[in-house]
Design an enzyme around this catalytic site. Structure first.
Site, short mmCIF file in Angstrom:
data_model
loop_
_atom_site.label_atom_id
_atom_site.label_comp_id
_atom_site.label_asym_id
_atom_site.label_seq_id
_atom_site.Cartn_x
_atom_site.Cartn_y
_atom_site.Cartn_z
N GLY A 13 -9.95 -10.90 31.75
CA GLY A 13 -8.67 -11.50 32.13
C GLY A 13 -7.45 -11.01 31.37
CG ASN A 15 -4.89 -5.97 34.07
OD1 ASN A 15 -3.83 -5.37 33.98
ND2 ASN A 15 -6.05 -5.39 33.86
CG MET A 91 -16.10 -7.01 38.01
SD MET A 91 -15.25 -5.41 37.97
CE MET A 91 -16.67 -4.32 37.92
CG LEU A 94 -12.61 -9.07 48.45
CD1 LEU A 94 -11.12 -9.05 48.18
CD2 LEU A 94 -13.15 -10.50 48.44
CG ASN A 108 -7.88 -3.72 42.54
OD1 ASN A 108 -8.11 -4.58 41.68
ND2 ASN A 108 -8.55 -2.58 42.59
CG HIS A 110 -8.94 1.95 40.39
ND1 HIS A 110 -10.22 1.42 40.44
CD2 HIS A 110 -9.10 3.29 40.21
CE1 HIS A 110 -11.09 2.41 40.32
NE2 HIS A 110 -10.45 3.55 40.19
CD GLU A 143 -10.25 -3.03 56.67
OE1 GLU A 143 -9.35 -2.29 56.21
OE2 GLU A 143 -10.02 -3.98 57.45
CG ASP A 146 -11.03 1.48 43.99
OD1 ASP A 146 -10.55 0.35 43.95
OD2 ASP A 146 -12.05 1.80 43.35
CD GLU A 175 -5.91 -1.29 33.63
OE1 GLU A 175 -6.19 -2.43 34.04
OE2 GLU A 175 -6.79 -0.49 33.26
C1 GRF Z 1 -9.17 -3.35 34.28
O1 GRF Z 1 -9.41 -2.14 33.64
C2 GRF Z 1 -8.78 -3.12 35.71
O2 GRF Z 1 -8.09 -1.93 35.91
C3 GRF Z 1 -10.12 -3.06 36.40
O3 GRF Z 1 -10.90 -3.99 35.73
C4 GRF Z 1 -10.44 -4.18 34.41
C5 GRF Z 1 -10.17 -5.65 34.24
O4 GRF Z 1 -9.83 -5.99 32.93
N1 GRF Z 1 -9.97 -3.30 37.81
P1 GRF Z 1 -9.26 -7.43 32.60
O5 GRF Z 1 -10.30 -8.45 33.08
O6 GRF Z 1 -7.96 -7.59 33.32
O7 GRF Z 1 -9.10 -7.47 31.11
#
Ligand code: GRF
Length: 188
Positions: A13, A15, A91, A94, A108, A110, A143, A146, A175
């Site tokens: 979490g 992000n 993770m 969908l 999202n 990535h 769909e 990424d 990020e």
């Molecule tokens: C991040 O590296 C994001 O880019 C990827 O999963 C990771 C999630 O990290 N999709 P966090 O749970 O936000 O710390």
């Protein structure tokens, strides 16, 4: 008036935390009405709760199949009618049905310079390929994994002595900057 968004997580979490911090600015255009986790042990749930944000656990194991799992998810999300559904370390892939239901609203983050290195282990792939740059991308979810339209992207140089750990740390910092900025861009 702030526009409500929903954040979907599965784990750490960090992000989510960066988005929460951004929403604390009164001029930021979004507020989080709900955080949904498909993992009851996700650390991000605690981050949300510590910030007085509603949380919901929807675990796949509690449902007989992916369709009933997603049906439940769709009902919960629709109730809040969010402007955006932000996947932040969610993770789970969908289904087309889910994506179609919220088309153009699911985004999202990535950890690679898409279209390079879709899927997992992006930093390892970038290092093994001796790439000069790594980075991260905010994109629409479609769909194809990424592969949706890119909203924003930032690159960082891979130094000679970088390894997976140092690189992922550097990219994660970026990020935390670009995800809240991208949300702001989309909702302003
Ligand atoms: C991040 O590296 C994001 O880019 C990827 O999963 C990771 C999630 O990290 N999709 P966090 O749970 O936000 O710390």
């Amino acid at each position: 008036m702030k526009k409500n968004i929903i954040v979907l997580i599965s784990g750490r979490g960090s992000n989510l935390k960066s988005i929460i911090n951004a929403t604390k600015d009164k001029n930021y255009p979004a507020s989080i009405s709900l955080v949904i986790s498909d993992n009851k042990n996700a650390l991000g749930l605690r981050i949300a709760q510590n910030n007085d944000i509603n949380t919901l656990i929807v675990e796949r194991e509690a449902f007989t199949n992916i369709y009933s799992f997603e049906k439940n998810l769709i009902e919960k999300i629709t109730f809040h009618s969010p402007y955006l559904i932000c996947l932040a370390g969610f993770m789970r892939v969908l289904s087309n049905k889910f994506i179609d239901k919220f088309r153009g609203k699911i985004i999202n983050i990535h950890p690679s310079l898409l279209p390079k290195y879709k899927g997992l282990n992006t930093h390892e792939k970038a290092i093994n390929a001796r790439d000069e740059y790594a980075g991260c991308t905010v994109h629409y979810v479609t769909e194809q994994l990424d592969s949706g339209k890119i909203i924003s992207q930032q690159k960082i140089r891979i130094e000679k002595n970088d390894n997976i750990e140092t690189l992922s740390k550097k990219v994660l910092e970026v990020e935390h900057k670009i995800y809240p900025e991208a949300i702001k861009l989309l909702l302003s």
